[in-house]
Design a protein around this motif. Structure first.
Motif, PDB file in Angstrom:
ATOM      1  N   UNK A  61     -10.277  12.042  -5.632  1.00  0.00           N
ATOM      2  CA  UNK A  61     -12.132  11.702  -4.799  1.00  0.00           C
ATOM      3  C   UNK A  61     -11.885  10.359  -5.243  1.00  0.00           C
ATOM      4  N   UNK A  62     -11.401  10.026  -5.957  1.00  0.00           N
ATOM      5  CA  UNK A  62     -12.230   8.422  -6.107  1.00  0.00           C
ATOM      6  C   UNK A  62     -11.388   7.407  -5.058  1.00  0.00           C
ATOM      7  N   UNK A  63     -10.280   7.495  -4.580  1.00  0.00           N
ATOM      8  CA  UNK A  63     -10.375   6.733  -3.575  1.00  0.00           C
ATOM      9  C   UNK A  63      -8.747   7.157  -2.684  1.00  0.00           C
ATOM     10  N   UNK A  64      -7.839   7.963  -3.718  1.00  0.00           N
ATOM     11  CA  UNK A  64      -6.945   8.346  -2.737  1.00  0.00           C
ATOM     12  C   UNK A  64      -7.279   9.460  -1.591  1.00  0.00           C
ATOM     13  N   UNK A  65      -8.158  10.009  -1.750  1.00  0.00           N
ATOM     14  CA  UNK A  65      -8.362  11.407  -0.442  1.00  0.00           C
ATOM     15  C   UNK A  65      -8.762  10.260   0.727  1.00  0.00           C
ATOM     16  N   UNK A  66      -8.724   9.015   0.958  1.00  0.00           N
ATOM     17  CA  UNK A  66      -9.091   8.310   1.263  1.00  0.00           C
ATOM     18  C   UNK A  66      -7.633   8.005   2.345  1.00  0.00           C
ATOM     19  N   UNK A  67      -6.495   8.259   1.938  1.00  0.00           N
ATOM     20  CA  UNK A  67      -5.551   7.646   2.938  1.00  0.00           C
ATOM     21  C   UNK A  67      -4.777   6.384   1.778  1.00  0.00           C
ATOM     22  N   UNK A  68      -3.788   6.104   2.623  1.00  0.00           N
ATOM     23  CA  UNK A  68      -2.524   4.866   2.670  1.00  0.00           C
ATOM     24  C   UNK A  68      -3.667   3.683   2.203  1.00  0.00           C
ATOM     25  N   UNK A  69      -3.139   3.152   0.866  1.00  0.00           N
ATOM     26  CA  UNK A  69      -4.206   1.766   0.792  1.00  0.00           C
ATOM     27  C   UNK A  69      -5.571   1.807   0.583  1.00  0.00           C
TER      28      UNK A  69
ATOM     29  N   UNK B 143      -4.924   4.079  -2.480  1.00  0.00           N
ATOM     30  CA  UNK B 143      -5.396   4.948  -2.954  1.00  0.00           C
ATOM     31  C   UNK B 143      -5.401   3.783  -4.925  1.00  0.00           C
ATOM     32  N   UNK B 144      -5.357   4.890  -5.924  1.00  0.00           N
ATOM     33  CA  UNK B 144      -6.380   4.120  -7.837  1.00  0.00           C
ATOM     34  C   UNK B 144      -4.737   3.065  -7.869  1.00  0.00           C
ATOM     35  N   UNK B 145      -4.886   1.923  -8.263  1.00  0.00           N
ATOM     36  CA  UNK B 145      -3.971   1.240  -9.183  1.00  0.00           C
ATOM     37  C   UNK B 145      -2.763   1.852  -9.915  1.00  0.00           C
ATOM     38  N   UNK B 146      -2.194   1.518 -10.402  1.00  0.00           N
ATOM     39  CA  UNK B 146      -0.889   1.604 -11.408  1.00  0.00           C
ATOM     40  C   UNK B 146      -2.164   2.115 -13.111  1.00  0.00           C
TER      41      UNK B 146
ATOM     42  N   UNK C 201       0.672  -1.299  -0.251  1.00  0.00           N
ATOM     43  CA  UNK C 201       0.082  -0.339  -0.062  1.00  0.00           C
ATOM     44  C   UNK C 201       0.911   1.464  -0.194  1.00  0.00           C
ATOM     45  N   UNK C 202       2.125   1.398   0.728  1.00  0.00           N
ATOM     46  CA  UNK C 202       2.923   2.441   0.870  1.00  0.00           C
ATOM     47  C   UNK C 202       3.362   2.698  -0.732  1.00  0.00           C
ATOM     48  N   UNK C 203       3.670   1.447  -1.344  1.00  0.00           N
ATOM     49  CA  UNK C 203       4.312   1.731  -3.250  1.00  0.00           C
ATOM     50  C   UNK C 203       3.100   1.847  -3.831  1.00  0.00           C
ATOM     51  N   UNK C 204       2.150   1.818  -3.426  1.00  0.00           N
ATOM     52  CA  UNK C 204       1.333   2.322  -4.341  1.00  0.00           C
ATOM     53  C   UNK C 204       0.752   3.411  -4.078  1.00  0.00           C
ATOM     54  N   UNK C 205       0.862   4.355  -2.497  1.00  0.00           N
ATOM     55  CA  UNK C 205       1.029   5.132  -2.538  1.00  0.00           C
ATOM     56  C   UNK C 205       1.869   6.846  -3.352  1.00  0.00           C
ATOM     57  N   UNK C 206       2.856   5.956  -3.393  1.00  0.00           N
ATOM     58  CA  UNK C 206       3.796   6.206  -3.479  1.00  0.00           C
ATOM     59  C   UNK C 206       4.085   6.467  -5.041  1.00  0.00           C
ATOM     60  N   UNK C 207       3.538   5.193  -5.415  1.00  0.00           N
ATOM     61  CA  UNK C 207       3.511   6.035  -6.813  1.00  0.00           C
ATOM     62  C   UNK C 207       2.049   6.921  -7.574  1.00  0.00           C
TER      63      UNK C 207
ATOM     64  N   UNK D 177       3.097  10.675  -9.590  1.00  0.00           N
ATOM     65  CA  UNK D 177       3.229  10.796 -10.740  1.00  0.00           C
ATOM     66  C   UNK D 177       2.010  11.983 -11.058  1.00  0.00           C
ATOM     67  N   UNK D 178       1.098  11.798  -9.586  1.00  0.00           N
ATOM     68  CA  UNK D 178      -0.139  12.872  -9.851  1.00  0.00           C
ATOM     69  C   UNK D 178       0.364  14.574  -9.401  1.00  0.00           C
ATOM     70  N   UNK D 179       1.243  14.316  -8.642  1.00  0.00           N
ATOM     71  CA  UNK D 179       2.299  15.298  -7.660  1.00  0.00           C
ATOM     72  C   UNK D 179       1.969  16.901  -9.591  1.00  0.00           C
ATOM     73  N   UNK D 180       2.850  16.546 -10.631  1.00  0.00           N
ATOM     74  CA  UNK D 180       3.073  17.493 -11.611  1.00  0.00           C
ATOM     75  C   UNK D 180       1.398  17.872 -12.079  1.00  0.00           C
ATOM     76  N   UNK D 181       0.440  17.278 -11.764  1.00  0.00           N
ATOM     77  CA  UNK D 181      -1.121  17.489 -12.372  1.00  0.00           C
ATOM     78  C   UNK D 181      -1.554  18.592 -11.354  1.00  0.00           C
ATOM     79  N   UNK D 182      -1.447  18.058 -10.216  1.00  0.00           N
ATOM     80  CA  UNK D 182      -2.167  18.918  -8.614  1.00  0.00           C
ATOM     81  C   UNK D 182      -1.090  20.447  -8.663  1.00  0.00           C
ATOM     82  N   UNK D 183      -0.247  20.238  -9.273  1.00  0.00           N
ATOM     83  CA  UNK D 183       0.576  21.898  -9.342  1.00  0.00           C
ATOM     84  C   UNK D 183       0.367  22.319 -10.595  1.00  0.00           C
ATOM     85  N   UNK D 184      -0.504  21.621 -11.781  1.00  0.00           N
ATOM     86  CA  UNK D 184      -0.798  22.572 -12.715  1.00  0.00           C
ATOM     87  C   UNK D 184      -1.262  24.037 -12.950  1.00  0.00           C
ATOM     88  N   UNK D 185      -1.361  24.340 -13.979  1.00  0.00           N
ATOM     89  CA  UNK D 185      -2.133  26.275 -13.729  1.00  0.00           C
ATOM     90  C   UNK D 185      -3.069  26.023 -14.205  1.00  0.00           C
TER      91      UNK D 185
END
Length: 78
Positions: free
Chosen positions: A51-59, A61-64, A20-26, A30-38
């Motif tokens: 909102x699909x799943x990552x907001x619930x925390x580690x364990x 996150x959506x799959x790769x 779950x930690x590896x999935x969260x890191x991936x 992957x998503x951090x540049x998108x969240x920083x987009x203008x």
């Protein structure tokens, strides 16, 4: 772990605990540049995925594969 001769079932358990930690890191990497987009459209799309799943925390996150499909379907996959 094999060097210290842990049995395979214990190795499997240790590795499964890190998944779950590896999935969260991936997902975060992957998503951090998108969240920083203008671009507000990009941010809104990324917000839907968060909102699909990552907001619930580690364990939770959506799959790769789901992340890749999301990026491709929104023309964000480079």
């Amino acid at each position: 772990m094999k060097v210290i001769e842990l049995p395979q079932d214990r190795i499997d358990k240790v590795l499964s605990l890190s998944d779950p930690y590896d999935d969260f890191d991936y997902w975060s990497w992957t998503m951090s540049p998108i969240y920083r987009a203008e671009d507000e459209k990009v941010k809104a799309t990324a917000g839907q995925f968060y909102d699909y799943g990552a907001s619930k925390g580690i364990g939770h996150t959506p799959s790769a594969e789901a992340t890749e499909n999301f990026l491709k379907s929104n023309h964000l996959y480079v």
